[in-house]
Design an enzyme around this catalytic site. Structure first.
Site, PDB file in Angstrom:
ATOM      1  N   LYS A   8     -18.300  -6.219   7.042  1.00 24.33           N
ATOM      2  CA  LYS A   8     -17.181  -7.367   7.016  1.00 24.33           C
ATOM      3  C   LYS A   8     -16.799  -6.759   8.523  1.00 24.33           C
ATOM      4  CE  LYS A   8     -13.052  -7.297   4.464  1.00 24.33           C
ATOM      5  NZ  LYS A   8     -12.719  -7.031   2.337  1.00 24.33           N
TER       6      LYS A   8
ATOM      7  N   ARG B 176      -1.451  -6.008  -8.773  1.00 23.61           N
ATOM      8  CA  ARG B 176      -0.563  -6.495  -8.557  1.00 23.61           C
ATOM      9  C   ARG B 176      -0.028  -7.351 -10.148  1.00 23.61           C
ATOM     10  NH1 ARG B 176      -2.577  -7.992  -3.052  1.00 23.61           N
ATOM     11  NH2 ARG B 176      -4.399  -8.448  -4.299  1.00 23.61           N
TER      12      ARG B 176
ATOM     13  N   SER C 212      -3.037  -7.610   2.610  1.00 18.58           N
ATOM     14  CA  SER C 212      -3.334  -8.264   3.902  1.00 18.58           C
ATOM     15  C   SER C 212      -4.005  -9.518   4.343  1.00 18.58           C
ATOM     16  CB  SER C 212      -3.938  -6.653   4.270  1.00 18.58           C
ATOM     17  OG  SER C 212      -3.780  -5.801   3.023  1.00 18.58           O
TER      18      SER C 212
ATOM     19  N   HIS D 163       1.212  -1.270   0.031  1.00 19.88           N
ATOM     20  CA  HIS D 163       0.203   0.188   0.367  1.00 19.88           C
ATOM     21  C   HIS D 163       0.689   1.166  -0.073  1.00 19.88           C
ATOM     22  CE1 HIS D 163      -3.130  -2.627   2.364  1.00 19.88           C
ATOM     23  NE2 HIS D 163      -3.638  -2.945   0.800  1.00 19.88           N
TER      24      HIS D 163
HETATM   25  O1  PNS Z   1      -8.958  -3.561   0.279  1.00 23.10           O
HETATM   26  P1  PNS Z   1     -10.505  -3.877  -0.461  1.00 23.10           P
HETATM   27  O2  PNS Z   1     -11.084  -4.183   0.016  1.00 23.10           O
HETATM   28  O3  PNS Z   1      -9.940  -4.335  -1.909  1.00 23.10           O
HETATM   29  O4  PNS Z   1     -11.390  -2.116  -1.282  1.00 23.10           O
HETATM   30  C1  PNS Z   1     -12.442  -2.800  -1.949  1.00 23.10           C
HETATM   31  C2  PNS Z   1     -12.957  -0.894  -2.156  1.00 23.10           C
HETATM   32  C3  PNS Z   1     -13.074  -0.392  -0.367  1.00 23.10           C
HETATM   33  C4  PNS Z   1     -12.481  -0.304  -2.986  1.00 23.10           C
HETATM   34  C5  PNS Z   1     -14.550  -1.525  -2.677  1.00 23.10           C
HETATM   35  O5  PNS Z   1     -15.540  -2.459  -2.134  1.00 23.10           O
HETATM   36  C6  PNS Z   1     -15.737   0.097  -2.269  1.00 23.10           C
HETATM   37  O6  PNS Z   1     -15.624   0.480  -2.804  1.00 23.10           O
HETATM   38  N1  PNS Z   1     -16.553  -0.196  -1.884  1.00 23.10           N
HETATM   39  C7  PNS Z   1     -17.559   1.369  -1.638  1.00 23.10           C
HETATM   40  C8  PNS Z   1     -19.116   0.823  -1.936  1.00 23.10           C
HETATM   41  C9  PNS Z   1     -18.966   0.819  -3.353  1.00 23.10           C
HETATM   42  O7  PNS Z   1     -18.963   1.664  -3.776  1.00 23.10           O
HETATM   43  N2  PNS Z   1     -19.555  -0.205  -4.042  1.00 23.10           N
HETATM   44  C10 PNS Z   1     -19.893   0.006  -5.071  1.00 23.10           C
HETATM   45  C11 PNS Z   1     -18.054  -0.144  -6.321  1.00 23.10           C
HETATM   46  S1  PNS Z   1     -18.332  -1.260  -7.817  1.00 23.10           S
END
Ligand code: PNS
Length: 175
Positions: A43, A92, A130, A19
Site C-alpha cells: 500500500k 467511529r 486519515s 487517533h
Molecule cells: O489504519 P488501518 O489501515 O485501518 O489499520 C489496519 C490494520 C493495520 C489494523 C490491519 O490491516 C492489520 O492488522 N494488518 C496486519 C496484517 C494482519 O494481521 N492481517 C489479518 C488481520 S484480519
C-alpha cells in the site's frame, strides 16, 4: 499484579486528532500501549514509515506508558512478541463496524486469547479519517482542527513544495 499491554495498530497516514483521542483513552485503561504502524509494502503511503514514526513519537511523548513501533506480517504474531493481551481499535460509526468485526473475529480465530477492545473517539472526531484529511489537504481545505500542527505543516510541505520554500524564507526573515 497483572501488567496489561495493548497494541493500537494502524496506518496512521497521517496521524489525526482522532487517533490522539483514542491513544489518550487507551493509555488510561492499559498499563502499556504500543502504537504500532503497519509496514505495508503493498500500500503506497503518503508519509514514509520514518516520517510517521517521528510524528507519532513527537505527539505521544506526553504519555509515559505509550510507545511507538512498527510491524509487518500478522498482527497476532506481533502482539505475541510484544506480550500483549489486547488490540485496541476505534469505532467511529456503524460503517466501521463490519470491517472491524471481520478483523477482530479473524484475529480471534488466529489467536483466541488476544482480545480486541473497541473504544469510541470523542463525537467531534466521529467523521474524521486519515483518508479525508489527505483529500481535504490536497484540495486546499482547512485541516487545522483535525490534525496536530506538525502534521498540518508536513502535509502542506508534501503537497505543495512551494510551501516548504516559503516557510523556510519566513523563518530566515526573508519575506
Ligand atoms: O489504519 P488501518 O489501515 O485501518 O489499520 C489496519 C490494520 C493495520 C489494523 C490491519 O490491516 C492489520 O492488522 N494488518 C496486519 C496484517 C494482519 O494481521 N492481517 C489479518 C488481520 S484480519
Amino acid at each position: 499484579m497483572k501488567h496489561t499491554v495493548a497494541i493500537y495498530p494502524g496506518s496512521f497516514d497521517p496521524l489525526t486528532n482522532g487517533h490522539l483521542d483514542l491513544i489518550d483513552r487507551g493509555s488510561k485503561i492499559f498499563d502499556e500501549l504500543v502504537v504500532a504502524i503497519l509496514r505495508n509494502p503493498e500500500k503506497a503511503a503518503l508519509f514514509s514509515l520514518e516520517e510517521r514514526v517521528t510524528m507519532l513519537e513527537q505527539q505521544t511523548g506526553r504519555w509515559k506508558n505509550v510507545r511507538v513501533d512498527s510491524f509487518e506480517g500478522l498482527l497476532v504474531d506481533y502482539a505475541l512478541r510484544q506480550k500483549a493481551q489486547a488490540v485496541l481499535r476505534g469505532i467511529r460509526a456503524i460503517s466501521d463496524y463490519e470491517y472491524e468485526l471481520q478483523m477482530a473475529l479473524m484475529n480471534r480465530k488466529l489467536r483466541p486469547e488476544l482480545e480486541t477492545v473497541f473504544i469510541m473517539p470523542a463525537e467531534k472526531y466521529s467523521y474524521l479519517s486519515s483518508r479525508l484529511v489527505r483529500e481535504v489537504a490536497r484540495l486546499g481545505g482547512d485541516i487545522s482542527k483535525l490534525v496536530p500542527e506538525i502534521v498540518e505543516q508536513r502535509l502542506r510541505e508534501k503537497l505543495d513544495p512551494a510551501f516548504k520554500l516559503q516557510s523556510r524564507k519566513v523563518k530566515a526573515g526573508r519575506t
